[in-house]
Design a protein around this motif. Structure first.
Motif, PDB file in Angstrom:
ATOM      1  N   THR A   1      -7.619  11.947  14.650  1.00 47.99           N
ATOM      2  CA  THR A   1      -7.209  11.712  13.271  1.00 47.99           C
ATOM      3  C   THR A   1      -6.813  10.250  13.053  1.00 47.99           C
ATOM      4  O   THR A   1      -5.973   9.703  13.783  1.00 47.99           O
ATOM      5  CB  THR A   1      -6.032  12.625  12.887  1.00 47.99           C
ATOM      6  OG1 THR A   1      -6.439  13.983  13.016  1.00 47.99           O
ATOM      7  CG2 THR A   1      -5.539  12.382  11.465  1.00 47.99           C
TER       8      THR A   1
ATOM      9  N   THR B   1     -10.407  26.127  14.723  1.00 51.20           N
ATOM     10  CA  THR B   1      -9.116  25.854  14.158  1.00 51.20           C
ATOM     11  C   THR B   1      -8.440  24.682  14.894  1.00 51.20           C
ATOM     12  O   THR B   1      -8.871  24.283  15.963  1.00 51.20           O
ATOM     13  CB  THR B   1      -8.155  27.058  14.345  1.00 51.20           C
ATOM     14  OG1 THR B   1      -7.848  27.172  15.754  1.00 51.20           O
ATOM     15  CG2 THR B   1      -8.722  28.344  13.866  1.00 51.20           C
TER      16      THR B   1
ATOM     17  N   ASN C   1     -12.117  12.293  11.156  1.00 55.30           N
ATOM     18  CA  ASN C   1     -10.993  13.173  10.805  1.00 55.30           C
ATOM     19  C   ASN C   1      -9.870  12.317  10.219  1.00 55.30           C
ATOM     20  O   ASN C   1      -9.468  11.320  10.825  1.00 55.30           O
ATOM     21  CB  ASN C   1     -10.565  13.871  12.107  1.00 55.30           C
ATOM     22  CG  ASN C   1      -9.418  14.837  11.933  1.00 55.30           C
ATOM     23  OD1 ASN C   1      -8.408  14.523  11.322  1.00 55.30           O
ATOM     24  ND2 ASN C   1      -9.565  16.016  12.522  1.00 55.30           N
TER      25      ASN C   1
ATOM     26  N   GLY D   1     -10.361  27.083  22.229  1.00 53.62           N
ATOM     27  CA  GLY D   1     -10.462  28.006  23.353  1.00 53.62           C
ATOM     28  C   GLY D   1     -11.871  28.294  23.823  1.00 53.62           C
ATOM     29  O   GLY D   1     -12.080  29.235  24.576  1.00 53.62           O
TER      30      GLY D   1
ATOM     31  N   LYS E   1      -9.309   9.214  19.232  1.00 52.52           N
ATOM     32  CA  LYS E   1      -8.505   8.986  18.031  1.00 52.52           C
ATOM     33  C   LYS E   1      -8.864   7.672  17.342  1.00 52.52           C
ATOM     34  O   LYS E   1      -8.626   7.499  16.156  1.00 52.52           O
ATOM     35  CB  LYS E   1      -7.021   8.978  18.389  1.00 52.52           C
ATOM     36  CG  LYS E   1      -6.497  10.390  18.693  1.00 52.52           C
ATOM     37  CD  LYS E   1      -5.042  10.388  19.037  1.00 52.52           C
ATOM     38  CE  LYS E   1      -4.549  11.778  19.380  1.00 52.52           C
ATOM     39  NZ  LYS E   1      -4.325  12.637  18.219  1.00 52.52           N
TER      40      LYS E   1
ATOM     41  N   SER F   1      -3.491  24.511  22.758  1.00 49.30           N
ATOM     42  CA  SER F   1      -4.936  24.732  22.677  1.00 49.30           C
ATOM     43  C   SER F   1      -5.433  25.297  23.987  1.00 49.30           C
ATOM     44  O   SER F   1      -4.650  25.552  24.899  1.00 49.30           O
ATOM     45  CB  SER F   1      -5.678  23.447  22.312  1.00 49.30           C
ATOM     46  OG  SER F   1      -5.069  22.328  22.852  1.00 49.30           O
ATOM     47  N   GLY F   2      -6.750  25.482  24.082  1.00 47.55           N
ATOM     48  CA  GLY F   2      -7.320  26.070  25.289  1.00 47.55           C
ATOM     49  C   GLY F   2      -7.424  27.584  25.172  1.00 47.55           C
ATOM     50  O   GLY F   2      -7.334  28.153  24.080  1.00 47.55           O
TER      51      GLY F   2
ATOM     52  N   TYR G   1     -12.329  20.495  23.243  1.00 44.17           N
ATOM     53  CA  TYR G   1     -11.395  19.485  23.755  1.00 44.17           C
ATOM     54  C   TYR G   1     -10.883  19.971  25.114  1.00 44.17           C
ATOM     55  O   TYR G   1     -11.165  19.375  26.159  1.00 44.17           O
ATOM     56  CB  TYR G   1     -10.242  19.253  22.767  1.00 44.17           C
ATOM     57  CG  TYR G   1      -9.381  18.059  23.086  1.00 44.17           C
ATOM     58  CD1 TYR G   1      -8.972  17.777  24.390  1.00 44.17           C
ATOM     59  CD2 TYR G   1      -8.967  17.183  22.090  1.00 44.17           C
ATOM     60  CE1 TYR G   1      -8.190  16.667  24.686  1.00 44.17           C
ATOM     61  CE2 TYR G   1      -8.176  16.061  22.375  1.00 44.17           C
ATOM     62  CZ  TYR G   1      -7.791  15.824  23.680  1.00 44.17           C
ATOM     63  OH  TYR G   1      -7.025  14.720  23.971  1.00 44.17           O
ATOM     64  N   SER G   2     -10.163  21.112  25.123  1.00 48.29           N
ATOM     65  CA  SER G   2      -9.540  21.582  26.375  1.00 48.29           C
ATOM     66  C   SER G   2     -10.580  21.850  27.467  1.00 48.29           C
ATOM     67  O   SER G   2     -10.304  21.644  28.655  1.00 48.29           O
ATOM     68  CB  SER G   2      -8.726  22.845  26.118  1.00 48.29           C
ATOM     69  OG  SER G   2      -7.724  22.597  25.172  1.00 48.29           O
TER      70      SER G   2
ATOM     71  N   GLY H   1     -11.613  16.812  17.242  1.00 45.89           N
ATOM     72  CA  GLY H   1     -10.673  15.796  16.776  1.00 45.89           C
ATOM     73  C   GLY H   1      -9.590  15.544  17.821  1.00 45.89           C
ATOM     74  O   GLY H   1      -9.170  16.461  18.521  1.00 45.89           O
ATOM     75  N   GLY H   2      -9.154  14.311  17.927  1.00 44.07           N
ATOM     76  CA  GLY H   2      -8.065  13.962  18.826  1.00 44.07           C
ATOM     77  C   GLY H   2      -8.529  13.409  20.156  1.00 44.07           C
ATOM     78  O   GLY H   2      -7.792  12.700  20.833  1.00 44.07           O
TER      79      GLY H   2
ATOM     80  N   LYS I   1      -9.968  21.216   7.923  1.00 44.28           N
ATOM     81  CA  LYS I   1      -9.611  21.790   9.232  1.00 44.28           C
ATOM     82  C   LYS I   1      -8.404  22.706   9.046  1.00 44.28           C
ATOM     83  O   LYS I   1      -7.383  22.298   8.483  1.00 44.28           O
ATOM     84  CB  LYS I   1      -9.307  20.670  10.234  1.00 44.28           C
ATOM     85  CG  LYS I   1      -9.093  21.225  11.644  1.00 44.28           C
ATOM     86  CD  LYS I   1      -9.246  20.155  12.696  1.00 44.28           C
ATOM     87  CE  LYS I   1      -9.022  20.707  14.090  1.00 44.28           C
ATOM     88  NZ  LYS I   1      -9.200  19.720  15.137  1.00 44.28           N
TER      89      LYS I   1
ATOM     90  N   ASN J   1      -7.568  16.763   7.635  1.00 44.80           N
ATOM     91  CA  ASN J   1      -6.664  17.436   8.574  1.00 44.80           C
ATOM     92  C   ASN J   1      -5.315  17.659   7.909  1.00 44.80           C
ATOM     93  O   ASN J   1      -4.543  16.721   7.733  1.00 44.80           O
ATOM     94  CB  ASN J   1      -6.508  16.584   9.834  1.00 44.80           C
ATOM     95  CG  ASN J   1      -5.670  17.276  10.885  1.00 44.80           C
ATOM     96  OD1 ASN J   1      -5.186  18.396  10.667  1.00 44.80           O
ATOM     97  ND2 ASN J   1      -5.473  16.632  12.009  1.00 44.80           N
TER      98      ASN J   1
HETATM   99  C1  LIG Z   1      -4.130  16.173  23.184  1.00 45.10           C
HETATM  100  C2  LIG Z   1      -4.715  16.712  21.914  1.00 45.10           C
HETATM  101  C3  LIG Z   1      -4.744  15.907  20.771  1.00 45.10           C
HETATM  102  C4  LIG Z   1      -5.296  16.399  19.579  1.00 45.10           C
HETATM  103  N1  LIG Z   1      -5.332  15.588  18.482  1.00 45.10           N
HETATM  104  C5  LIG Z   1      -5.910  16.036  17.340  1.00 45.10           C
HETATM  105  C6  LIG Z   1      -6.034  15.190  16.220  1.00 45.10           C
HETATM  106  O1  LIG Z   1      -5.639  14.013  16.231  1.00 45.10           O
HETATM  107  N2  LIG Z   1      -6.622  15.708  15.105  1.00 45.10           N
HETATM  108  C7  LIG Z   1      -7.090  16.980  15.049  1.00 45.10           C
HETATM  109  O2  LIG Z   1      -7.627  17.398  14.016  1.00 45.10           O
HETATM  110  N3  LIG Z   1      -7.009  17.799  16.109  1.00 45.10           N
HETATM  111  C8  LIG Z   1      -6.443  17.361  17.248  1.00 45.10           C
HETATM  112  N4  LIG Z   1      -6.364  18.191  18.329  1.00 45.10           N
HETATM  113  C9  LIG Z   1      -6.846  19.580  18.210  1.00 45.10           C
HETATM  114  C10 LIG Z   1      -8.297  19.744  18.701  1.00 45.10           C
HETATM  115  O3  LIG Z   1      -9.192  19.041  17.875  1.00 45.10           O
HETATM  116  C11 LIG Z   1      -8.699  21.232  18.685  1.00 45.10           C
HETATM  117  O4  LIG Z   1      -8.645  21.719  17.361  1.00 45.10           O
HETATM  118  C12 LIG Z   1      -7.797  22.078  19.564  1.00 45.10           C
HETATM  119  O5  LIG Z   1      -7.452  21.413  20.745  1.00 45.10           O
HETATM  120  C13 LIG Z   1      -8.449  23.409  19.931  1.00 45.10           C
HETATM  121  O6  LIG Z   1      -9.612  23.197  20.691  1.00 45.10           O
HETATM  122  P1  LIG Z   1      -9.672  23.381  22.297  1.00 45.10           P
HETATM  123  O7  LIG Z   1      -9.054  24.717  22.600  1.00 45.10           O
HETATM  124  O8  LIG Z   1     -11.115  23.246  22.656  1.00 45.10           O
HETATM  125  O9  LIG Z   1      -8.830  22.285  22.867  1.00 45.10           O
HETATM  126  C14 LIG Z   1      -5.813  17.725  19.525  1.00 45.10           C
HETATM  127  C15 LIG Z   1      -5.785  18.510  20.677  1.00 45.10           C
HETATM  128  C16 LIG Z   1      -5.261  18.033  21.859  1.00 45.10           C
HETATM  129  C17 LIG Z   1      -5.249  18.918  23.082  1.00 45.10           C
END
Ligand SMILES: Cc1cc2nc3c(=O)[nH]c(=O)nc-3n(C[C@H](O)[C@H](O)[C@H](O)COP(=O)(O)O)c2cc1C
Length: 323
Positions: A59, A212, A114, A269, A39, A233-234, A290-291, A35-36, A184, A147
């Motif tokens: 979202t 998460t 989402n 992560g 968007k 995140s990451g 994502y990260s 998610g994100g 979520k 969410n």
């Molecule tokens: C820039 C950014 C924007 C995000 N926007 C959303 C969002 O709109 N909705 C959502 O459920 N999670 C959002 N997330 C969270 C990610 O979906 C994910 O749960 C989180 O980054 C952990 O994953 P990762 O470590 O692979 O990045 C966002 C994360 C980042 C870095």
């Protein structure tokens, strides 16, 4: 090249490895975008072009809204961490709906959507935003992700609290019309609250969980560059995300849940090929990133696919999570 360009110039390149079925959803591979990342539903073709096995849009909120004011995004390569305080900026449900309607059907991958509340909707009426979105998108998306775990919308995570969750979720689930509804979760829930959220949401018919969202914690030796608010995140999120995955799979076993009945998606992560496979071994049916894309670039999906296709263990073995 941006993800949007990839979508313009390349047809879908979705590799088959560990093909997975959950109820009536088919995944050529179990690795998707979190998610994100998209968007507004403008990057779906891009996600297909780089090999995502499923795509999550949003979202999305009922009405369009802008990002939070001030600094919104930062990252640090030495800790493989990303920080954001975006707060659901998006084009709103109507525009995203039109984009979804224009996707080729059947889509080459499942599409998850989402959903969140507008920041001006108070918590007492929050369920109304989600019900509106569920009704609008339930026939367009293969699954909806509720969410209530972003740290960037004031008060939102209170909806996960034991006193509120049942009353909040019930009307939304009643409007699913059989579209799977996933919740979520926040990594900042205590372990006791996690168990309570799993039990309550299970009892009223949730289809699964995404574990998460970003964290308000600042684990590890992060530099002081990140403000105290905003979601991290990451790599620094990996330990808690993995812990929550283990607690969840163990708890479902002790509850005697039928294997594969609930969908468990691990995110947070997963930065390397090994990280992805660890989560699959620990009981996640699907993994999101994502990260990892921020630091590894769009080739990451194919890197995982290459490894998987070389590993006899996973090639050709179809995973069927239908109970
Ligand atoms: C820039 C950014 C924007 C995000 N926007 C959303 C969002 O709109 N909705 C959502 O459920 N999670 C959002 N997330 C969270 C990610 O979906 C994910 O749960 C989180 O980054 C952990 O994953 P990762 O470590 O692979 O990045 C966002 C994360 C980042 C870095």
């Amino acid at each position: 090249m941006t993800l949007r360009c990839w979508g313009h110039f390349r047809s879908p390149q979705i590799k088959t490895w560990l093909p997975t079925r959950w109820h009536n959803l088919q995944f050529s591979n179990p690795l998707g975008t979190a998610g994100g990342l998209d968007k507004n539903g403008t990057l779906v073709r891009g996600a297909w072009a780089i090999g995502a096995g499923f795509v999550e849009i949003g979202t999305v909120t009922p009405e369009p809204q802008a990002a939070n004011p001030g600094k919104k995004f930062d990252r640090e390569a030495s800790t493989l961490s990303v920080w954001n305080r975006l707060g659901f900026p998006n084009d709103g449900a109507d525009l995203v709906f039109d984009r979804l309607a224009k996707l080729p059907r059947p889509c080459p991958t499942p599409i998850f959507l989402n959903i969140g509340k507008n920041r001006w909707t108070d918590l007492l009426h929050a369920h109304e935003d989600y019900v509106r979105l569920a009704r609008k998108f339930r026939d367009q998306a293969d699954a909806l992700v509720i969410n209530v775990s972003s740290p960037n919308t004031a008060g939102l995570r209170e909806l996960l609290g034991p006193n509120r969750l049942r009353d909040f979720l019930q009307p939304i689930l009643e409007n699913s019309n059989k579209t799977p509804m996933l919740l979520k979760l926040s990594p900042d829930l205590s372990n006791d609250d996690l168990i309570q959220v799993l039990d309550t949401s299970s009892e009223i018919g949730i289809s699964g969980w995404v574990l998460t969202n970003t964290t308000l914690a600042r684990p590890g030796n992060l530099s002081a560059r990140y403000p105290v608010d905003g979601g991290l995140s990451g790599r620094p999120l990996a330990a808690r995300s993995l812990e929550m995955l283990k607690i969840t799979t163990e708890h479902l076993k002790t509850r005697g849940e039928k294997a594969g009945d609930k969908l468990i998606i691990s995110v947070g992560g997963a930065m390397t090929v090994d990280d992805v496979f660890l989560r699959l071994r620990l009981g996640a049916q699907l993994v999101q990133i994502y990260s990892a894309l921020v630091f590894n670039g769009p080739g990451f999906f194919h890197e995982v696919a290459r490894y998987a296709q070389k590993t006899e263990m996973v090639t050709g073995r179809r995973r069927d999570h239908s109970p």
